[in-house]
Design an enzyme around this catalytic site. Sequence first.
Site, PDB file in Angstrom:
ATOM      1  N   GLY A   1       0.818  -1.216   0.000  1.00  0.00           N
ATOM      2  CA  GLY A   1       0.000   0.000   0.000  1.00  0.00           C
ATOM      3  C   GLY A   1       0.843   1.253   0.000  1.00  0.00           C
TER       4      GLY A   1
ATOM      5  N   LEU B   1       0.483   3.610  -2.161  1.00  0.00           N
ATOM      6  CA  LEU B   1       0.886   3.423  -3.558  1.00  0.00           C
ATOM      7  C   LEU B   1       1.348   4.718  -4.214  1.00  0.00           C
ATOM      8  CD1 LEU B   1      -1.905   0.963  -4.797  1.00  0.00           C
ATOM      9  CD2 LEU B   1       0.290   0.454  -3.690  1.00  0.00           C
TER      10      LEU B   1
ATOM     11  N   GLY C   1       5.423   4.154  -8.978  1.00  0.00           N
ATOM     12  CA  GLY C   1       6.236   2.933  -9.133  1.00  0.00           C
ATOM     13  C   GLY C   1       5.350   1.693  -9.091  1.00  0.00           C
ATOM     14  N   HIS C   2       4.460   1.640  -8.111  1.00  0.00           N
ATOM     15  CA  HIS C   2       3.534   0.507  -8.017  1.00  0.00           C
ATOM     16  C   HIS C   2       2.642   0.446  -9.271  1.00  0.00           C
ATOM     17  CE1 HIS C   2       4.076   1.467  -3.575  1.00  0.00           C
ATOM     18  NE2 HIS C   2       4.399   0.184  -3.609  1.00  0.00           N
TER      19      HIS C   2
ATOM     20  N   GLY D   1       9.288  -4.861  -8.585  1.00  0.00           N
ATOM     21  CA  GLY D   1      10.163  -3.750  -8.968  1.00  0.00           C
ATOM     22  C   GLY D   1      11.639  -4.079  -8.782  1.00  0.00           C
TER      23      GLY D   1
ATOM     24  N   ILE E   1      10.964   3.446 -11.056  1.00  0.00           N
ATOM     25  CA  ILE E   1      10.371   4.741 -11.421  1.00  0.00           C
ATOM     26  C   ILE E   1      10.913   5.788 -10.445  1.00  0.00           C
ATOM     27  CG2 ILE E   1       8.221   6.027 -11.764  1.00  0.00           C
ATOM     28  CD1 ILE E   1       8.594   3.664 -13.727  1.00  0.00           C
TER      29      ILE E   1
ATOM     30  N   LEU F   1      11.056   6.430  -6.372  1.00  0.00           N
ATOM     31  CA  LEU F   1       9.811   6.534  -5.597  1.00  0.00           C
ATOM     32  C   LEU F   1       9.776   5.403  -4.568  1.00  0.00           C
ATOM     33  CD1 LEU F   1       7.127   7.431  -8.303  1.00  0.00           C
ATOM     34  CD2 LEU F   1       8.669   8.931  -7.015  1.00  0.00           C
ATOM     35  N   SER F   2       9.305   5.759  -3.368  1.00  0.00           N
ATOM     36  CA  SER F   2       9.196   4.778  -2.296  1.00  0.00           C
ATOM     37  C   SER F   2       8.135   5.280  -1.322  1.00  0.00           C
ATOM     38  CB  SER F   2      10.542   4.641  -1.573  1.00  0.00           C
ATOM     39  OG  SER F   2      10.351   4.055  -0.307  1.00  0.00           O
TER      40      SER F   2
ATOM     41  N   ARG G   1       8.204   5.150   1.720  1.00  0.00           N
ATOM     42  CA  ARG G   1       8.872   5.771   2.871  1.00  0.00           C
ATOM     43  C   ARG G   1       9.278   7.227   2.591  1.00  0.00           C
ATOM     44  NH1 ARG G   1      10.566   0.429   3.081  1.00  0.00           N
ATOM     45  NH2 ARG G   1      10.130  -0.621   5.055  1.00  0.00           N
TER      46      ARG G   1
HETATM   47  P1  AMP Z   1       6.158  -2.302  -1.541  1.00  0.00           P
HETATM   48  O1  AMP Z   1       4.749  -1.766  -1.449  1.00  0.00           O
HETATM   49  O2  AMP Z   1       7.188  -1.343  -1.103  1.00  0.00           O
HETATM   50  O3  AMP Z   1       6.274  -3.683  -0.944  1.00  0.00           O
HETATM   51  O4  AMP Z   1       6.427  -2.492  -3.090  1.00  0.00           O
HETATM   52  C1  AMP Z   1       5.591  -3.290  -3.889  1.00  0.00           C
HETATM   53  C2  AMP Z   1       6.255  -3.507  -5.225  1.00  0.00           C
HETATM   54  O5  AMP Z   1       6.458  -2.249  -5.866  1.00  0.00           O
HETATM   55  C3  AMP Z   1       7.618  -4.170  -5.096  1.00  0.00           C
HETATM   56  O6  AMP Z   1       7.765  -5.138  -6.124  1.00  0.00           O
HETATM   57  C4  AMP Z   1       8.574  -3.013  -5.271  1.00  0.00           C
HETATM   58  O7  AMP Z   1       9.827  -3.393  -5.782  1.00  0.00           O
HETATM   59  C5  AMP Z   1       7.814  -2.178  -6.295  1.00  0.00           C
HETATM   60  N1  AMP Z   1       8.287  -0.788  -6.273  1.00  0.00           N
HETATM   61  C6  AMP Z   1       8.463   0.003  -5.174  1.00  0.00           C
HETATM   62  N2  AMP Z   1       8.983   1.197  -5.541  1.00  0.00           N
HETATM   63  C7  AMP Z   1       9.135   1.158  -6.881  1.00  0.00           C
HETATM   64  C8  AMP Z   1       9.637   2.084  -7.865  1.00  0.00           C
HETATM   65  N3  AMP Z   1      10.076   3.300  -7.521  1.00  0.00           N
HETATM   66  N4  AMP Z   1       9.663   1.696  -9.159  1.00  0.00           N
HETATM   67  C9  AMP Z   1       9.219   0.469  -9.520  1.00  0.00           C
HETATM   68  N5  AMP Z   1       8.742  -0.452  -8.650  1.00  0.00           N
HETATM   69  C10 AMP Z   1       8.696  -0.116  -7.357  1.00  0.00           C
END
Ligand code: AMP
Length: 266
Positions: free
Chosen positions: A28, A30, A33-34, A146, A175, A183-184, A186
């Site tokens: 979540g 989001l 990137g997601h 990602g 991304i 993008l993150s 956090r």
């Molecule tokens: P998370 O919600 O952080 O567990 O991420 C879910 C998915 O989104 C994972 O496969 C991450 O690698 C991917 N993800 C997170 N940040 C990015 C980004 N900036 N670009 C592409 N994929 C991402």
Amino acid sequence: MKQFRSKKEIQAWRDDHTGTIGFVPTMGALHAGHISLITRSNEETDRTIASIYVNPAQFNDPDDLNKYPKTLEADLKMLEQAGCDAVYIPSTSDLYPKGTHDLPHYDLGRLDHIWEAEYRPGHFQGVCAVVHRLLDVVQPQQLFMGLKDLQQVAVVRRLLTLLSINVTLTGCPTIRDAHGLALSSRNARLTPAQRVQACCIYEGFMRKLQPFEFEQFLLQNGFESVDYIARCEPNTLEPDDGNEHVVMLVAARIGGIRLIDNHFIS
Ligand code: AMP
């Protein structure tokens, strides 16, 4: 977009349709990137399902878990706008009927000891536990993750082999924002000034800094500490200084927030 809270509802949805299913697991909060993973899945499969679940088993730091941003309403809107067909929002009891203690151990070899694994003990065991459970429930043909979390992609690839799970894993490009910051979720906790300084990771990649000078550069630009900066072989993630095709891995803290990123060099 369908919203499911239980395994049973997903099973019924699967049984009602034919064609391929693409799966995008998330925690979540989001961002674009997601959404890029949803778009990729839409292009390559007949139906896309995302999951939103903040997996307690993969957090080694309780503070990080407690502070993890939660933006469910906005997440659902973004998924809907991206053309996602369904979302699974499980409760812990639906996903882990026997609780999160006593989870199986997955033999991840060196991947469970180096880089992220060294600084976040138990993290990848938790990732494997949740991905294993989610794949059991969703039973997709394709999985989209990602490359920003490169070690996680390597770990899940190993998990699929280890358990002979017939799912194609696609690692999708990172991304970034207009200034290069990956993008993150956090990033939402960074102040505007820290957000500017955090772009030094990308600048370090662009300036082709070597690990030692890279570390100095981050420490001079607002980062409190650097966990690791290393040149590695892209599949095994073993340190590799000699090869032309390597990936530079970075993990560093700014404003108490741990950021990770990587960049392929060839
Ligand atoms: P998370 O919600 O952080 O567990 O991420 C879910 C998915 O989104 C994972 O496969 C991450 O690698 C991917 N993800 C997170 N940040 C990015 C980004 N900036 N670009 C592409 N994929 C991402």
